[in-house]
Scaffold this motif. Structure first.
Motif, PDB file in Angstrom:
ATOM      1  N   PRO A 153      -8.234  -1.168  -8.929  1.00 41.24           N
ATOM      2  CA  PRO A 153      -7.713  -0.362  -7.814  1.00 41.24           C
ATOM      3  C   PRO A 153      -6.269  -0.754  -7.526  1.00 41.24           C
ATOM      4  CG  PRO A 153      -9.070  -2.133  -6.955  1.00 41.24           C
ATOM      5  CD  PRO A 153      -9.107  -2.257  -8.454  1.00 41.24           C
ATOM      6  N   TYR A 154      -5.366  -0.337  -8.392  1.00 42.08           N
ATOM      7  CA  TYR A 154      -3.972  -0.762  -8.295  1.00 42.08           C
ATOM      8  C   TYR A 154      -3.265  -0.175  -7.085  1.00 42.08           C
ATOM      9  CZ  TYR A 154      -5.366  -1.258 -13.172  1.00 42.08           C
ATOM     10  OH  TYR A 154      -6.067  -1.548 -14.312  1.00 42.08           O
ATOM     11  N   ASP A 155      -3.634   1.057  -6.728  1.00 37.17           N
ATOM     12  CA  ASP A 155      -3.029   1.727  -5.572  1.00 37.17           C
ATOM     13  C   ASP A 155      -4.087   1.837  -4.477  1.00 37.17           C
ATOM     14  OD1 ASP A 155      -1.959   3.583  -3.719  1.00 37.17           O
ATOM     15  OD2 ASP A 155      -0.665   4.425  -5.268  1.00 37.17           O
ATOM     16  N   MET A 156      -4.074   0.868  -3.562  1.00 42.87           N
ATOM     17  CA  MET A 156      -5.118   0.806  -2.541  1.00 42.87           C
ATOM     18  C   MET A 156      -5.053   1.987  -1.579  1.00 42.87           C
ATOM     19  SD  MET A 156      -7.052  -1.660  -3.176  1.00 42.87           S
ATOM     20  CE  MET A 156      -7.933  -1.638  -1.620  1.00 42.87           C
ATOM     21  N   ALA A 157      -3.865   2.458  -1.263  1.00 41.99           N
ATOM     22  CA  ALA A 157      -3.734   3.593  -0.354  1.00 41.99           C
ATOM     23  C   ALA A 157      -4.315   4.860  -0.993  1.00 41.99           C
ATOM     24  CB  ALA A 157      -2.270   3.802   0.020  1.00 41.99           C
ATOM     25  N   ALA A 158      -4.017   5.067  -2.279  1.00 37.53           N
ATOM     26  CA  ALA A 158      -4.558   6.236  -2.985  1.00 37.53           C
ATOM     27  C   ALA A 158      -6.074   6.140  -3.096  1.00 37.53           C
ATOM     28  CB  ALA A 158      -3.928   6.343  -4.371  1.00 37.53           C
ATOM     29  N   THR A 159      -6.586   4.941  -3.296  1.00 38.60           N
ATOM     30  CA  THR A 159      -8.032   4.733  -3.364  1.00 38.60           C
ATOM     31  C   THR A 159      -8.681   5.089  -2.026  1.00 38.60           C
ATOM     32  OG1 THR A 159      -7.727   2.953  -4.979  1.00 38.60           O
ATOM     33  CG2 THR A 159      -9.839   3.034  -3.847  1.00 38.60           C
ATOM     34  N   PHE A 160      -8.055   4.686  -0.924  1.00 38.65           N
ATOM     35  CA  PHE A 160      -8.529   5.030   0.421  1.00 38.65           C
ATOM     36  C   PHE A 160      -8.540   6.548   0.596  1.00 38.65           C
ATOM     37  CE2 PHE A 160      -7.785   6.084   4.847  1.00 38.65           C
ATOM     38  CZ  PHE A 160      -8.594   5.208   5.567  1.00 38.65           C
ATOM     39  N   ASP A 161      -7.458   7.205   0.184  1.00 35.54           N
ATOM     40  CA  ASP A 161      -7.355   8.660   0.349  1.00 35.54           C
ATOM     41  C   ASP A 161      -8.458   9.391  -0.404  1.00 35.54           C
ATOM     42  OD1 ASP A 161      -5.139   8.448   1.981  1.00 35.54           O
ATOM     43  OD2 ASP A 161      -3.700   8.682   0.338  1.00 35.54           O
TER      44      ASP A 161
END
Length: 404
Positions: free
Chosen positions: A239-247
């Motif tokens: 999960p390199y992009d945590m914000a994108a994962t949240f979205d």
């Protein structure tokens, strides 16, 4: 540093008639707590003591393109020493606030033969303390049988710090703990005359470990490029992009790893000292059982997922907790962006793996990595390799073959 002193530690029987003793050096940088000899292959199969990924069945199906049998078959051909030495120990690292903290981890070595490189492994998401490297035989440790020194940190919140909340996905403390055990083990290997032939390190990590590995790379190439140069990096399913994962999770209202929902929120809250009121984020049933199910470290990821009994994010998080317009959620979201690990330039070859069937770590993370790392020496391996667990086996097999 204190003067080195030598202690003798008895090993298990290597044969029915031989009981060798190995001398270990115990000093400030890496304090040995236990030594164990283990076989990688037992009766033609992977040693049942080796711990593989446990998440539970993420989507009801398994699209397995690779099996454990493939990994075993490869190892039987590539093995340099079927017997490996597992050396657990402690070392000094930096706590979340920068103060010194004693952490634990493990180094695994081939029982015989030369050491080719140090392989620094960042482990994937775990729940129970029994799953941390110092307490088990981790799957990634099989690389020791191919002539590598495999070094793994437990992270804050596991091993000797199991009584603490794990700052899950907090990059500075987690990647920092991995860097520090590598720095501690390097002189230890020299002291026991098992120094690698190459001074270049190889970084490996899958899932949470995939992100952490890129964080380790960023630290090493900027702060320790002389004493610990990087040969190459392997990152899988992260999960390199945590914000994108949240979205993605909020948009789809689905999660392939339910336990990650409370772990991420409280982990970032802990690591960034956000002082969030967790009851604003978690449904009452989750708040009631948070300390027992997650923070007690008694239960594995699969067991926690079973107890949570939820696939929808909305079954675990409140409406307010899922709303980025809420000031507290916005604070969390900003911290997720800060702990994403794509905003740097890799200066060594990187291999990034992701199964397109992965429902645990959204494939968008791999696409984000491809977008941000454009123009760098990065190889991408994206295909239908099955779910997150199947992908883990494929990833380790691929890494093992490349390093053969």
């Amino acid at each position: 540093m204190k003067k080195w002193f030598f202690i003798s530690m008895a090993a298990v029987l290597l044969t029915t008639c031989q009981k060798p003793t190995i001398e270990m050096v115990d000093f400030d940088s890496f304090q040995v707590t236990s030594v164990k000899y283990s076989d990688v292959i037992v009766d033609g199969a992977l040693n049942p003591e080796i711990r593989t990924m446990e998440l539970g069945d993420e989507d009801g199906t398994k699209i397995a393109s690779v099996s454990m049998a493939d990994l075993v078959s490869h190892l039987m051909e590539a093995v340099q020493s079927n017997k490996v030495i597992q050396i657990a120990g402690t070392y000094t690292s930096s706590d979340i606030d920068g103060s010194p903290v004693t952490l634990s981890g493990k180094v695994l070595l081939p029982a015989k033969g030369k050491i080719r490189n140090m392989v620094v492994v960042s482990h994937w998401t775990i729940g129970a303390n029994r799953e941390c490297p110092s307490e088990c035989f981790p799957l990634e440790g099989i690389l020791a049988s191919e002539g590598y020194a495999v070094v793994m940190a437990d992270y804050i919140g596991y091993g000797v710090t199991a009584n603490r909340v794990h700052p899950y996905m907090h990059m500075a403390s987690t990647a920092g703990s991995v860097v520090d055990i590598a720095l501690a083990v390097k002189p230890y290997l020299k002291a026991i005359d098992r120094e690698p032939e190459s001074d270049k390190v190889i970084l490996v990590g899958y899932s949470q470990g995939g992100s952490t590995t890129l964080g380790v790379m960023n630290i090493l190439q900027n702060r320790h490029k002389t004493e610990m140069p990087i040969e190459r990096v392997f990152a899988g399913g992260g999960p390199y992009d945590m914000a994108a994962t949240f979205d993605v999770a909020m948009l789809e209202d689905q999660t392939g790893i339910p336990c990650a929902v409370p772990m991420i929120v409280q982990g970032i809250n802990e690591g960034e000292d956000l002082n969030l009121n967790l009851s604003d984020f978690f449904k009452p049933i989750l708040m009631e059982h948070l300390d027992d199910w997650v923070n007690s470290k008694r239960y594995s990821v699969g067991e926690i997922n079973t107890m949570l009994n939820a696939r929808k994010v909305s079954d675990l998080m409140t409406e307010v907790g899922r709303d980025k317009s809420n000031p507290q959620t916005a604070k969390l979201y900003r911290s997720l962006m800060m702990n994403s690990i794509l905003y740097f330039t890799p200066r060594s070859p990187v291999y990034i793996f992701h199964s397109m069937d992965d429902k645990t770590v959204p494939f968008t993370n791999a696409l984000k990595a491809e977008e941000y790392f454009k123009g760098n020496d990065v190889t991408y391996d994206f295909d239908h390799y099955g779910n997150h667990q199947a992908g883990a086996i494929k990833f380790i097999l691929t890494v093992s073959k490349i390093l053969k």
